[in-house]
Design an enzyme around this catalytic site. Structure first.
Site, short mmCIF file in Angstrom:
data_model
loop_
_atom_site.label_atom_id
_atom_site.label_comp_id
_atom_site.label_asym_id
_atom_site.label_seq_id
_atom_site.Cartn_x
_atom_site.Cartn_y
_atom_site.Cartn_z
N CYS A 17 0.85 -1.51 0.09
CA CYS A 17 -0.18 0.18 0.16
C CYS A 17 1.09 1.31 0.31
CB CYS A 17 -0.55 -0.06 1.21
SG CYS A 17 -1.77 -1.57 0.98
N ASP A 35 -4.03 0.29 -5.03
CA ASP A 35 -2.66 0.54 -4.94
C ASP A 35 -2.28 -0.27 -5.38
OD1 ASP A 35 -3.63 -0.68 -2.36
OD2 ASP A 35 -3.43 0.48 -1.46
N ASN A 36 -2.44 -1.50 -5.04
CA ASN A 36 -1.77 -3.16 -5.64
C ASN A 36 -2.55 -3.88 -5.66
OD1 ASN A 36 -0.83 -2.16 -2.02
ND2 ASN A 36 -2.29 -4.25 -2.60
#
Ligand code: NAG
Ligand code: NAG
Ligand code: NAG
Ligand code: NAG
Ligand code: NAG
Length: 587
Positions: free
Chosen positions: A78, A323-324
């Site tokens: 994050c 974010d991921n």
């Protein structure tokens, strides 16, 4: 309504003394730049098809905009990833590489001088009103959020650690004011509600005679787990979504789902296959993730409808990303991220806005480093002098060859986010030795992943299930000629050199790494570099390596930093007549 607005302004102006009227008129020089809305979810993957279950996001964003199908985060965790998004710089340049100090988190972002070097700050300086609601950075806590406060936002409402990942009982700060403990509200709905409030403000502030465009980020915690690490639990859903997806199961038909043979390197190799108890738990985990995203889906619709009602939708760019990514069960992994597998690094990216083709997809490899430069360009700001490690996203079919590489990096320890990870395989849900450099290649005709680990292992794996460089004793000897009819090592030499450039690149070297190796510009892609005339050059390159598994970016243990540059003379090897180029494997 519009008439009242104009009338109101007129009354205001005519009531003022003439000198003020002139000043107001001057201030009223309308700034026509587009508004920007950025929706950032937390841990949303592409592979388990969360977006496909978000009917409203598909209707209002995907169908009306362009989807980037090979969009990657550069660091699968994050806070470092968010710093990458907002600064446009890679983690090895920000040196925010973890979620907590000393290697990362909000304090490290501040300490490294980024509080006045990020997108919202630049947009605000240029005349945008800026707003942020939801989770910003890990390590932004109830104790340190105002020491100092984040700069660059006109209004913010931020979730604070250690309660960020509590869906019903969390802490927030409005404009760095006193901490509010919020109980009984569903966090993604709270973030949505604040987003509407900020949107109203933004629209009002934009219509006071001196129109200012706005930049609004909405960052709900969904579908992140509740809590974090091995004590993490599946995310919670809002009551109204509790009964959805009862029949959903994580797709079993991918070759990497809980495979019979282990995959990967380092600790991933040691994982045990999951039993039915764990898989049932994981299916419910993913159902909860999908349910939590339903709240986000409703918010997306509301935001679009509100923009439409205000008559500004046509002049607003909307981005949707995460974010991921996330894995659950693939490669025998308990729920989590932090690896270089597709599940972890590939994320949704949808862009809707004026001039953005509707219902289109883009296949170029793009990354989070490209987002800040893209938005700078939308805002009419210069992005060349910001030391961005990415470049604005291209909407048109690429006229030149498309970009095919993304450098991936990670430092430190990986965490699983499930109680079932504790004890399994002798681990307790935390996995040291998770420092690696990765390289994702996505070209028209080939795609692969290469990585070098602090454990001195490396991976080369088109489908990420069959490591051609496996060095484990029980493995068969790696095949020498699977990819081309030339030795595998020729390919590895190129990939390693590219990784060497990318792992410490800055600025345009990150977008054009081949030029660093071949300044004369004759090599623009992996395929170009495979030309046998460069065999000697690539064989002789210093190799990516680590001296140890460090928890952060300690250059001293990260092996060679400098690469050789091709100058044409004395670097050729004699072409081996047996080594025909044959890329059919990739087709
Ligand atoms: C990154 O930060 C860590 C922690 O402060 C520090 O030890 C390391 O030297 C830094 N690395 C670089 C390249 O500046
Ligand atoms: C937003 O902040 C900027 C910078 O402080 C300021 O110039 C601008 O007037 C603010 N906008 C509003 C609506 O207060
Ligand atoms: C896996 O199954 C899903 C649902 O049945 C299907 O849509 C998808 O195409 C399948 N994928 C593969 C790789 O077979
Ligand atoms: C399933 O695996 C978990 C984790 O390894 C273990 O704790 C549990 O006892 C297993 N359950 C069964 C029924 O084998
Ligand atoms: C897991 O074990 C490591 C040592 O192997 C220890 O440092 C760490 O604190 C443990 N973590 C948890 C969550 O128990």
């Amino acid at each position: 309504m519009l008439r009242n607005g104009i009338l109101g302004l007129w009354c205001l102006l005519s009531a003022l003394p003439t000198s003020f009227t002139a000043a107001a008129a001057a201030a009223a020089a309308v700034d026509e730049r587009p508004n920007i809305v950025f929706i950032l979810t937390d841990d949303q993957d592409v592979h388990m098809s969360g977006l496909e279950h978000m009917a409203l996001t598909r209707k209002y964003l995907q169908d009306k905009g362009t989807s980037f199908e090979r969009h990657y985060c550069t660091v699968s965790i994050c806070c470092p990833s968010r710093v990458n998004i907002w600064t446009g710089q890679l983690s090895h340049n920000t040196n925010v590489t973890a979620v907590h100090p000393p290697y990362g988190g909000y304090p490290k972002f501040i300490q490294n001088g980024y509080n006045d070097k990020h997108l919202a700050y630049w947009l605000q300086q240029s005349g945008y009103n800026t707003y942020y609601t939801g989770k910003m950075y890990n390590g932004q806590t109830t104790k340190n959020y105002d020491k100092p406060a984040i700069k660059g936002y006109n209004e913010s409402d931020l979730l604070l650690d250690p309660l960020t990942y509590q869906y019903y009982d969390f802490a927030a700060t409005r404009n760095a004011g006193p901490v509010r403990n919020v109980g009984g509200e569903y966090s993604p709905d709270f973030t949505a509600k604040t987003a509407y409030e900020f949107l109203d403000l933004a629209l009002r502030n934009g219509h006071d005679g001196a129109r200012r465009p706005f930049f609004l980020t909405v960052a709900p915690i969904a579908p992140h787990c509740e809590g974090s690490g091995p004590t993490g639990r599946p995310p919670q859903a809002a009551d109204r979504h509790k009964d959805l997806y009862k029949d959903y199961r994580i797709p079993r038909n991918t070759s990497n789902f809980n495979p019979d043979s282990p995959s990967g390197v380092s600790w991933v190799r040691d994982l045990e296959q999951m039993n039915d108890t764990v898989m049932d738990f994981n299916d419910e985990y993913q159902r909860q993730r999908l349910r939590s995203l339903q709240s986000v889906d409703e918010m997306v619709e509301q935001v679009v409808l509100r923009l439409e009602e205000a008559g500004v939708l046509d002049n607003t760019h909307i981005f949707y990303t995460s974010d991921n990514g996330y894995h659950i069960g693939q490669h025998r992994l308990h729920p989590g991220k932090m690896l270089g597998f597709e599940e972890d690094i590939r994320v949704p990216l949808v862009w809707r806005g004026p001039g953005v083709p509707e219902g289109h997809t883009r296949q170029s490899a793009t990354s989070h480093s490209d987002l800040a430069p893209t938005i700078m360009r939308i805002a009419g700001l210069s992005y060349d002098d910001r030391e961005f490690d990415g470049a604005p996203l291209e909407l048109e079919e690429e006229t030149t060859r498309r970009r095919e590489h993304v450098g991936i990096e990670f430092w430190g320890t990986a965490l699983a986010e499930s109680m079932w990870s504790v004890g399994a395989g002798g681990y307790n849900g935390t996995y040291p030795k998770n420092t690696y450099k990765g390289l994702r290649i996505e070209a028209e005709k080939y795609g692969l992943y290469y990585s070098v680990w602090c454990t001195r292992e490396s991976e080369l794996d088109p489908g990420q299930m069959n490591n051609l460089l496996a060095t484990h004793p029980e493995d068969d000897a790696p095949p020498t000629s699977i990819i081309t009819s030339r030795p595998l090592q020729r390919l590895v030499d190129r990939l390693d050199a590219l990784t060497l450039v990318l792992k410490s690149c800055k600025g345009s070297t990150c977008t054009h790494p081949w030029r660093a190796l071949h300044p004369e510009g004759e090599v623009e892609s992996l395929l170009d570099a495979m030309d046998s005339r460069y065999d000697g050059f690539y064989e002789g390159q210093p190799k990516v390596s680590f001296d140890e598994c460090a928890p952060g970016y300690l250059v001293g243990v990260e092996g060679p930093q400098e690469h050789d540059v091709y100058h044409g003379r004395g670097q050729e090897l004699r072409r081996n007549a047996d080594e025909d180029d044959d890329w059919s494997f990739w087709l």
